[in-house]
Design a protein around this motif. Structure first.
Motif, PDB file in Angstrom:
ATOM      1  N   SER A  93       0.822  -1.207   0.000  1.00  0.00           N
ATOM      2  CA  SER A  93       0.000   0.000   0.000  1.00  0.00           C
ATOM      3  C   SER A  93       0.858   1.260   0.000  1.00  0.00           C
ATOM      4  N   ALA A 151       0.421   3.384   1.898  1.00  0.00           N
ATOM      5  CA  ALA A 151       0.569   3.710   3.325  1.00  0.00           C
ATOM      6  C   ALA A 151       2.025   3.608   3.783  1.00  0.00           C
ATOM      7  N   PRO A 155     -16.413   3.173   7.765  1.00  0.00           N
ATOM      8  CA  PRO A 155     -16.022   4.576   7.571  1.00  0.00           C
ATOM      9  C   PRO A 155     -14.641   4.707   6.923  1.00  0.00           C
ATOM     10  N   SER A 161     -13.703   2.716   4.447  1.00  0.00           N
ATOM     11  CA  SER A 161     -13.776   2.227   3.065  1.00  0.00           C
ATOM     12  C   SER A 161     -13.317   3.341   2.136  1.00  0.00           C
ATOM     13  N   VAL A 197     -13.142   6.301  -0.244  1.00  0.00           N
ATOM     14  CA  VAL A 197     -14.053   7.453  -0.219  1.00  0.00           C
ATOM     15  C   VAL A 197     -15.028   7.416  -1.402  1.00  0.00           C
ATOM     16  N   TYR A 205     -14.312  14.908   5.635  1.00  0.00           N
ATOM     17  CA  TYR A 205     -13.343  15.210   6.692  1.00  0.00           C
ATOM     18  C   TYR A 205     -12.309  16.203   6.168  1.00  0.00           C
ATOM     19  N   GLN A 262      -7.727  17.942   0.137  1.00  0.00           N
ATOM     20  CA  GLN A 262      -6.739  16.859   0.167  1.00  0.00           C
ATOM     21  C   GLN A 262      -6.703  16.170  -1.202  1.00  0.00           C
ATOM     22  N   ASP A 307      -4.616  12.164   8.860  1.00  0.00           N
ATOM     23  CA  ASP A 307      -4.925  12.157   7.429  1.00  0.00           C
ATOM     24  C   ASP A 307      -3.781  12.788   6.642  1.00  0.00           C
ATOM     25  N   ILE A 308      -3.475  12.197   5.513  1.00  0.00           N
ATOM     26  CA  ILE A 308      -2.389  12.716   4.682  1.00  0.00           C
ATOM     27  C   ILE A 308      -2.981  13.704   3.687  1.00  0.00           C
TER      28      ILE A 308
HETATM   29  C1  UD1 Z   1      -5.802   5.100   1.599  1.00  0.00           C
HETATM   30  C2  UD1 Z   1      -6.079   3.661   1.965  1.00  0.00           C
HETATM   31  C3  UD1 Z   1      -5.450   3.345   3.271  1.00  0.00           C
HETATM   32  C4  UD1 Z   1      -3.968   3.721   3.262  1.00  0.00           C
HETATM   33  C5  UD1 Z   1      -3.758   5.150   2.792  1.00  0.00           C
HETATM   34  C6  UD1 Z   1      -2.277   5.406   2.594  1.00  0.00           C
HETATM   35  C7  UD1 Z   1      -8.207   3.119   0.937  1.00  0.00           C
HETATM   36  C8  UD1 Z   1      -9.657   2.842   1.165  1.00  0.00           C
HETATM   37  N1  UD1 Z   1      -7.504   3.459   2.032  1.00  0.00           N
HETATM   38  O1  UD1 Z   1      -6.404   5.943   2.582  1.00  0.00           O
HETATM   39  O2  UD1 Z   1      -5.598   1.974   3.507  1.00  0.00           O
HETATM   40  O3  UD1 Z   1      -3.455   3.666   4.541  1.00  0.00           O
HETATM   41  O4  UD1 Z   1      -4.417   5.322   1.547  1.00  0.00           O
HETATM   42  O5  UD1 Z   1      -2.029   6.632   2.013  1.00  0.00           O
HETATM   43  O6  UD1 Z   1      -7.700   3.038  -0.169  1.00  0.00           O
HETATM   44  N2  UD1 Z   1     -12.829  10.885   3.427  1.00  0.00           N
HETATM   45  C9  UD1 Z   1     -13.910  11.682   3.737  1.00  0.00           C
HETATM   46  N3  UD1 Z   1     -15.083  11.090   4.085  1.00  0.00           N
HETATM   47  C10 UD1 Z   1     -15.229   9.722   4.146  1.00  0.00           C
HETATM   48  C11 UD1 Z   1     -14.115   8.915   3.822  1.00  0.00           C
HETATM   49  C12 UD1 Z   1     -12.935   9.545   3.463  1.00  0.00           C
HETATM   50  O7  UD1 Z   1     -13.827  12.913   3.703  1.00  0.00           O
HETATM   51  O8  UD1 Z   1     -16.309   9.245   4.462  1.00  0.00           O
HETATM   52  C13 UD1 Z   1     -11.562  11.541   3.070  1.00  0.00           C
HETATM   53  C14 UD1 Z   1     -10.412  11.045   3.925  1.00  0.00           C
HETATM   54  O9  UD1 Z   1     -10.303  11.736   5.112  1.00  0.00           O
HETATM   55  C15 UD1 Z   1      -9.234  11.249   2.993  1.00  0.00           C
HETATM   56  C16 UD1 Z   1      -9.840  11.042   1.596  1.00  0.00           C
HETATM   57  O10 UD1 Z   1     -11.236  11.204   1.743  1.00  0.00           O
HETATM   58  O11 UD1 Z   1      -8.724  12.530   3.103  1.00  0.00           O
HETATM   59  C17 UD1 Z   1      -9.546   9.682   1.021  1.00  0.00           C
HETATM   60  O12 UD1 Z   1      -9.937   8.719   1.986  1.00  0.00           O
HETATM   61  P1  UD1 Z   1      -9.800   7.126   1.757  1.00  0.00           P
HETATM   62  O13 UD1 Z   1     -10.571   6.733   0.570  1.00  0.00           O
HETATM   63  O14 UD1 Z   1     -10.158   6.508   3.058  1.00  0.00           O
HETATM   64  O15 UD1 Z   1      -8.300   6.906   1.390  1.00  0.00           O
HETATM   65  P2  UD1 Z   1      -6.925   7.332   2.118  1.00  0.00           P
HETATM   66  O16 UD1 Z   1      -7.167   8.173   3.296  1.00  0.00           O
HETATM   67  O17 UD1 Z   1      -6.057   7.889   1.052  1.00  0.00           O
END
Ligand code: UD1
Length: 313
Positions: free
Chosen positions: A122, A124, A186, A188, A190, A207, A212, A278-279
């Motif tokens: 990942s 990550a 939550p 999963s 986005v 969030y 981002q 969060d990155i």
């Molecule tokens: C992804 C990986 C994670 C890994 C990370 C490393 C997925 C699902 N997750 O996380 O396993 O550790 O990359 O960089 O691929 N957000 C919202 N509302 C929501 C859900 C998410 O605003 O309901 C925001 C998050 O805060 C984030 C962005 O959307 O800023 C993307 O979120 P997400 O899809 O969870 O992926 P990563 O955070 O990049």
């Protein structure tokens, strides 16, 4: 016709790969404990054998490997949620690292004739290091048990390759989206959560300010990349670790705007504070994979269009 094992084959990426392999006539064995995967994701075909098992069941896994002599092995099973790994670090470790190293060890000791073993790591592993875009040589900064185990397992794959001549390769997934991604947690992806909100008229919790940036890559491109690394005439050259992404940056706000345009619906947004840890910016340099001939077909708009079409089928 090849004989293929997919651990985590009921999950998002694994089941999409299974679909593609079955369509080309391969025999596919899936091991999945359904902790995150869904049984309905598994292709309905005589070519598929499904075992509801954890990859941590050593006896079962050893027997399976020795009996089947798989040509190709794809290691996707794992605790997928970073938050889960923080809540249960040792259990995560047993699944995300220990179980995978055990498989390598069985293959080595029993001298099993595998053509390629691919491990899913990942983005990550890069953590919050500010250098962008992320290349495979960027600094590694794993900040959670999830990232630590992913990185350690990558290293095991590569070193078993070097030390014992096993044909291994590892990939670092960025933000994949598309059919069969489970939106139920939550944490999963986005885009799967937003899709669910648009369909069900639910409110989406955003969030942070939405500025981002992520590197969103459509699942079909990911499957192409996986096949390129394992099954193409370039596969023999594929060693070490590869980023799998689109190589493009898109903010969450821009992604939402594109999706609203495609669906013709307005997303109901509730803005919350940014998630802890969060990155802000994450995107990939994909030139290593491009060097083998990879070229993503989809961009964020065409990927979302295809996803939405699938949802409405
Ligand atoms: C992804 C990986 C994670 C890994 C990370 C490393 C997925 C699902 N997750 O996380 O396993 O550790 O990359 O960089 O691929 N957000 C919202 N509302 C929501 C859900 C998410 O605003 O309901 C925001 C998050 O805060 C984030 C962005 O959307 O800023 C993307 O979120 P997400 O899809 O969870 O992926 P990563 O955070 O990049």
């Amino acid at each position: 016709m090849s004989n293929v094992l997919i651990t985590g084959g009921a999950g998002f990426v694994g089941s999409n790969l299974a679909d593609r392999l079955v369509a080309q006539g391969d025999k596919v064995t899936i091991v999945d404990d359904l902790s995150m995967g869904l049984v309905e994701n598994i292709p309905d075909s005589d070519l598929v054998t499904f075992y509801e098992e954890s990859i941590t069941n050593k006896e079962f896994m050893e027997h399976l490997l020795v009996k089947n002599k798989f040509d190709y092995i794809y290691l996707f099973a794992g605790v997928a949620s970073v938050a889960d790994s923080v809540a249960r670090p040792y259990e995560t470790h047993q699944v995300n690292q220990e179980a995978n190293v055990f498989l390598l060890e069985v293959i080595r000791k029993r001298k099993l004739p595998v053509k390629k073993i691919l491990f899913a790591s990942s983005a990550a592993v890069y953590g919050d290091d500010p250098q962008l875009p992320k290349t495979e040589l960027s600094r590694i900064k794993p900040l959670t048990p999830y990232a630590i185990d992913k990185f350690a397992s990558e290293r095991y794959m590569i070193d078993y390759g070097n030390l014992y001549d096993l044909p291994t390769v590892a990939v670092r997934f960025f933000n994949i989206f598309g059919p069969k991604q489970n939106p139920s947690s939550p944490y999963s992806g986005v885009i799967s959560i937003i899709t669910d909100c648009i369909r069900e008229g639910k409110t989406f919790n955003l969030y942070g300010d939405g500025e981002q940036v992520r590197d969103f890559v459509y699942i079909d491109d990911v499957i192409d990349a996986l096949l390129l690394l394992t099954r193409s005439d370039k596969a023999a050259e594929a060693h070490g670790t590869y980023n799998i992404a689109a190589g493009k940056k898109t903010s969450v706000n821009d992604m939402i705007a594109a999706y609203e345009k495609i669906t013709g619906k307005k997303l109901d947004i509730n803005q919350e504070a940014a998630r802890q840890g969060d990155i802000k910016y994450s995107y990939a340099d994909i030139s290593k994979l491009a060097g083998l001939g990879y070229k993503p077909v989809y961009n964020i708009e065409t990927g979302l269009e295809k996803y939405w079409e699938y949802i409405n089928k």
